[in-house]
Design an enzyme around this catalytic site. Structure first.
Site, PDB file in Angstrom:
ATOM      1  N   LYS A 185      19.340  14.656  15.001  1.00 16.79           N
ATOM      2  CA  LYS A 185      20.209  14.375  13.926  1.00 16.79           C
ATOM      3  C   LYS A 185      21.326  15.575  13.727  1.00 16.79           C
ATOM      4  O   LYS A 185      21.097  16.625  13.268  1.00 16.79           O
ATOM      5  CB  LYS A 185      19.751  14.294  12.509  1.00 16.79           C
ATOM      6  CG  LYS A 185      20.161  13.334  11.356  1.00 16.79           C
ATOM      7  CD  LYS A 185      21.578  13.754  11.222  1.00 16.79           C
ATOM      8  CE  LYS A 185      21.584  14.939   9.990  1.00 16.79           C
ATOM      9  NZ  LYS A 185      23.105  15.428   9.833  1.00 16.79           N
ATOM     10  N   GLU A 260      14.296  27.541  11.092  1.00 22.46           N
ATOM     11  CA  GLU A 260      14.951  28.684  11.769  1.00 22.46           C
ATOM     12  C   GLU A 260      15.964  28.691  10.567  1.00 22.46           C
ATOM     13  O   GLU A 260      16.945  27.788  10.320  1.00 22.46           O
ATOM     14  CB  GLU A 260      15.803  28.545  12.760  1.00 22.46           C
ATOM     15  CG  GLU A 260      14.779  28.328  13.987  1.00 22.46           C
ATOM     16  CD  GLU A 260      14.212  29.596  14.517  1.00 22.46           C
ATOM     17  OE1 GLU A 260      14.290  30.645  13.854  1.00 22.46           O
ATOM     18  OE2 GLU A 260      13.333  29.563  15.464  1.00 22.46           O
ATOM     19  N   GLU A 392      23.547  34.985   1.350  1.00 21.90           N
ATOM     20  CA  GLU A 392      24.211  34.794   2.847  1.00 21.90           C
ATOM     21  C   GLU A 392      25.587  34.013   2.404  1.00 21.90           C
ATOM     22  O   GLU A 392      25.770  33.113   1.816  1.00 21.90           O
ATOM     23  CB  GLU A 392      23.272  33.892   3.437  1.00 21.90           C
ATOM     24  CG  GLU A 392      24.024  33.585   4.905  1.00 21.90           C
ATOM     25  CD  GLU A 392      23.192  32.608   5.844  1.00 21.90           C
ATOM     26  OE1 GLU A 392      22.726  31.505   5.138  1.00 21.90           O
ATOM     27  OE2 GLU A 392      22.797  32.577   6.766  1.00 21.90           O
TER      28      GLU A 392
HETATM   29  P1  NAD Z   1      22.329  22.734   6.068  1.00 24.49           P
HETATM   30  O1  NAD Z   1      20.886  23.239   5.507  1.00 24.49           O
HETATM   31  O2  NAD Z   1      23.214  22.173   4.958  1.00 24.49           O
HETATM   32  O3  NAD Z   1      22.320  21.488   7.241  1.00 24.49           O
HETATM   33  C1  NAD Z   1      21.740  21.655   8.423  1.00 24.49           C
HETATM   34  C2  NAD Z   1      21.131  20.233   8.763  1.00 24.49           C
HETATM   35  O4  NAD Z   1      20.196  19.864   7.986  1.00 24.49           O
HETATM   36  C3  NAD Z   1      22.309  19.281   8.886  1.00 24.49           C
HETATM   37  O5  NAD Z   1      22.076  18.639   9.870  1.00 24.49           O
HETATM   38  C4  NAD Z   1      22.076  18.536   7.728  1.00 24.49           C
HETATM   39  O6  NAD Z   1      22.695  17.024   7.814  1.00 24.49           O
HETATM   40  C5  NAD Z   1      20.520  18.196   7.435  1.00 24.49           C
HETATM   41  N1  NAD Z   1      20.161  18.137   6.132  1.00 24.49           N
HETATM   42  C6  NAD Z   1      20.659  18.264   4.998  1.00 24.49           C
HETATM   43  N2  NAD Z   1      19.930  17.975   3.941  1.00 24.49           N
HETATM   44  C7  NAD Z   1      18.743  17.300   4.686  1.00 24.49           C
HETATM   45  C8  NAD Z   1      17.635  16.671   4.255  1.00 24.49           C
HETATM   46  N3  NAD Z   1      17.323  16.501   3.050  1.00 24.49           N
HETATM   47  N4  NAD Z   1      16.721  16.117   4.850  1.00 24.49           N
HETATM   48  C9  NAD Z   1      16.904  16.520   6.453  1.00 24.49           C
HETATM   49  N5  NAD Z   1      18.107  16.900   6.744  1.00 24.49           N
HETATM   50  C10 NAD Z   1      18.938  17.505   5.782  1.00 24.49           C
HETATM   51  O7  NAD Z   1      22.809  23.968   6.844  1.00 24.49           O
HETATM   52  P2  NAD Z   1      24.360  24.218   7.383  1.00 24.49           P
HETATM   53  O8  NAD Z   1      25.116  24.578   6.207  1.00 24.49           O
HETATM   54  O9  NAD Z   1      24.578  23.136   8.239  1.00 24.49           O
HETATM   55  O10 NAD Z   1      24.043  25.527   8.305  1.00 24.49           O
HETATM   56  C11 NAD Z   1      24.211  26.700   7.987  1.00 24.49           C
HETATM   57  C12 NAD Z   1      22.961  27.505   7.659  1.00 24.49           C
HETATM   58  O11 NAD Z   1      22.144  27.317   8.935  1.00 24.49           O
HETATM   59  C13 NAD Z   1      23.077  28.827   7.277  1.00 24.49           C
HETATM   60  O12 NAD Z   1      22.082  29.193   6.248  1.00 24.49           O
HETATM   61  C14 NAD Z   1      22.545  29.541   8.691  1.00 24.49           C
HETATM   62  O13 NAD Z   1      22.077  30.944   8.491  1.00 24.49           O
HETATM   63  C15 NAD Z   1      21.465  28.522   9.176  1.00 24.49           C
HETATM   64  N6  NAD Z   1      21.570  28.748  10.496  1.00 24.49           N
HETATM   65  C16 NAD Z   1      19.957  29.619  11.198  1.00 24.49           C
HETATM   66  C17 NAD Z   1      20.008  29.648  12.344  1.00 24.49           C
HETATM   67  C18 NAD Z   1      18.480  30.280  12.591  1.00 24.49           C
HETATM   68  O14 NAD Z   1      18.252  30.365  13.742  1.00 24.49           O
HETATM   69  N7  NAD Z   1      17.915  30.888  12.001  1.00 24.49           N
HETATM   70  C19 NAD Z   1      20.765  29.309  13.370  1.00 24.49           C
HETATM   71  C20 NAD Z   1      22.024  28.719  12.824  1.00 24.49           C
HETATM   72  C21 NAD Z   1      22.173  28.452  11.625  1.00 24.49           C
END
Ligand code: NAD
Length: 499
Positions: A185, A260, A392
């Site tokens: 997804k 992550e 963050e």
């Molecule tokens: P997000 O949590 O908003 O979304 C990430 C994914 O989760 C998207 O595909 C989204 O559609 C999905 N999602 C959202 N709600 C969900 C639910 N209820 N059930 C299942 N899936 C759901 O994050 P974002 O804004 O896309 O990404 C930025 C964040 O990601 C930052 O906090 C960043 O630090 C983190 N990040 C972490 C790493 C790591 O390796 N630690 C790497 C890259 C990004």
């Protein structure tokens, strides 16, 4: 620098981005779509299928059907296919970089690096499974115990919008290498580059149904994947709040999860460090990938004797970083991914103005009147309880603060809820190791920004994540281990009921 978006629009942009299920490009079962925008004009250039429970269910069924054959392929055979995927990714380097840049706002020069990295993930995990042995434990002449690893089944992969294709490859490669089939997804703000996977995987000879892609909103398509009883494992990369929610939802079916999550990684800079090298590294570490990098060194802690000088030099460099159209090869910081995210980052800049001293950036560049652009921003004298020190921001914004001794440096480094990465700069070898060991984080770099060896574990502590992926840890995650105990001698069994 060029500011003309139309001149950099990739040719042949798809008007519709569809699911890929069982080898077919499909609309959502209920026909719903959502608009997809670029981060410069913030206008919709395509629609994507908005997946729901029925679409996820179709995808899980396709993956479950493909599982027996894929999981039984020999490791060498799967490795050959992974090598072909890597070649197919590299053959599309230019196209992939153009799409990624257009959709996510990443500078084109950094998007090219992502394609090479994605290909390397497949080659690396191909090598891992060919070299993989299974453990055996011999207890004298009496007993031998050995471990059998089996792929866990249909993996659910959920990815964020920063470096979308590379992060998708990061999960696809070990899942496929381990023998899992899967449902991916992708993030809803950046679905474009994922539309290359069907042709890449077809060209490489991946059988239909092994990889399935369901687009959609997190709370709908993502949640349906997390809730599906046919998916025993969720690998998630994204924000800490979403990660917490997914762990709670996964408890219903006791799923294996890897999280992550977010970060607020410290750079600890001692006065004896190579300050020129540290400056290059700090600037690159927080402003590359538009600052939308989970391991960004977004808090810079500087030992007092060099604090004023280093802060001044950092501010000067930040002011010279080239902000521009993502597709322009001269651009160093492009456009932030989405107007909602841009507004969130700008809000932090406003908060920062109340909490600390703004020494660089803090506003839209004058030459870029539209698009989600922000000048690289540096705040100095940031107190530890400031929100810009604790939270963050995920944009080109860095918080700088002084420290007086090693103990205070470690205390400040550990003073947030996050613990993903940390960076230590010193020419004192013993102190470098000491501080690296004392900092609460999953990863530490001494005298470097984030340069990753694919064999090493990747992940965070505290609110930055659960579990480790990377190297052999990824294979552990996507497989289940079974131990087989074999008696070679006599089993000395107490004879219940015999007398
Ligand atoms: P997000 O949590 O908003 O979304 C990430 C994914 O989760 C998207 O595909 C989204 O559609 C999905 N999602 C959202 N709600 C969900 C639910 N209820 N059930 C299942 N899936 C759901 O994050 P974002 O804004 O896309 O990404 C930025 C964040 O990601 C930052 O906090 C960043 O630090 C983190 N990040 C972490 C790493 C790591 O390796 N630690 C790497 C890259 C990004």
């Amino acid at each position: 620098m060029s500011t003309n978006l139309a001149a950099h629009r990739p040719a042949d942009l798809p008007a519709e981005i569809r699911h890929w299920i069982g080898g077919e490009l499909l609309d959502s079962a209920d026909g719903r779509t959502f608009p997809v925008c670029d981060p410069v004009s913030n206008s919709s250039y395509a629609t994507a299928a908005a997946g729901g429970r029925d679409d996820v269910d179709r995808a899980v069924t396709a993956a479950a059907t493909a599982f027996p054959a894929w999981s039984k392929l020999g490791n060498r055979e799967r490795a050959r296919i992974l090598y072909r995927i890597a070649d197919a990714v590299e053959a599309r380097e230019e196209r992939l970089a153009a799409l990624e840049t257009f959709d996510s706002g990443l500078p084109i020069t950094q998007a090219r690096g992502q394609a090479r990295r994605a290909a390397e993930n497949f080659r690396y995990f191909a090598d891992v499974i060919v070299a993989l042995g299974e453990e055996a434990f011999r207890a004298g002449d009496q007993q031998i115990n050995y471990v059998v690893r089996s792929p866990i089944g249909v993996a659910g992969l959920i990815t964020p919008w920063n470096t979308p294709f590379m992060l998708e490859s990061w999960k696809l490669a070990p899942a496929l290498a381990s023998g899992c089939t899967l449902v991916l997804k992708p993030a809803e703000w950046t679905p474009l580059s994922a539309s290359l996977w069907p042709e890449i995987l077809d060209e490489a000879g991946v059988p239909s149904g092994v990889v399935n892609i369901v687009h959609g909103i997190g709370e709908e398509a993502g949640q349906a994947l997390v809730d599906h009883p046919g998916v025993p494992l969720i690998s998630f990369t994204g924000s800490t709040d979403t990660g917490r929610h997914i762990v709670r939802s996964s408890a219903t079916h006791l799923k294996t999860t890897s999280m992550e999550l977010g970060g607020k990684s410290p750079v600890v800079l001692f006065a004896d460090a190579d300050l020129d090298a540290a400056l290059d590294s700090v600037v690159f570490g927080v402003f590359s990938l538009n600052g939308e990098r989970c391991t960004a060194g977004s808090r810079v802690l500087v030992e007092r004797p060099v604090y004023e000088e280093f802060t001044r030099r950092l501010a000067e460099r930040a002011e010279r970083v080239k902000v521009g159209l993502p597709a322009d090869p001269a651009t160093e910081v492009g456009a932030l991914v989405h107007p909602e995210h841009y507004a969130r980052v700008l809000k932090y800049v406003e908060i920062g103005r109340q909490e600390a001293r703004l020494v660089a950036g803090g506003a839209r560049p004058a030459h870029l009147p539209e698009g989600n652009y922000l000048r690289p921003t540096v705040f100095a004298d940031v107190p530890r309880d400031a929100r810009i020190f604790q939270e963050e921001i995920f944009g080109p914004v860095v918080a700088v603060a002084p420290f007086d001794d090693e103990a205070e440096a470690v205390e400040l480094a550990n003073a947030t809820e996050y613990g993903l990465a940390a960076y230590v700069w010193t020419s004192d070898l013993k102190r470098g190791h000491r501080v690296a060991h004392a900092v609460d984080s999953g990863m530490v770099w001494i005298n470097s920004h984030n340069v990753r060896d694919l064999r090493t574990p990747f992940g965070g502590v505290k609110s930055s994540g659960l579990g480790r992926e990377g190297g052999a840890h990824s294979i552990d995650f996507y497989t289940e281990s079974k131990i087989v105990h074999v008696m070679l001698g006599e089993a000395h069994t107490p004879r219940f009921g015999a007398s």
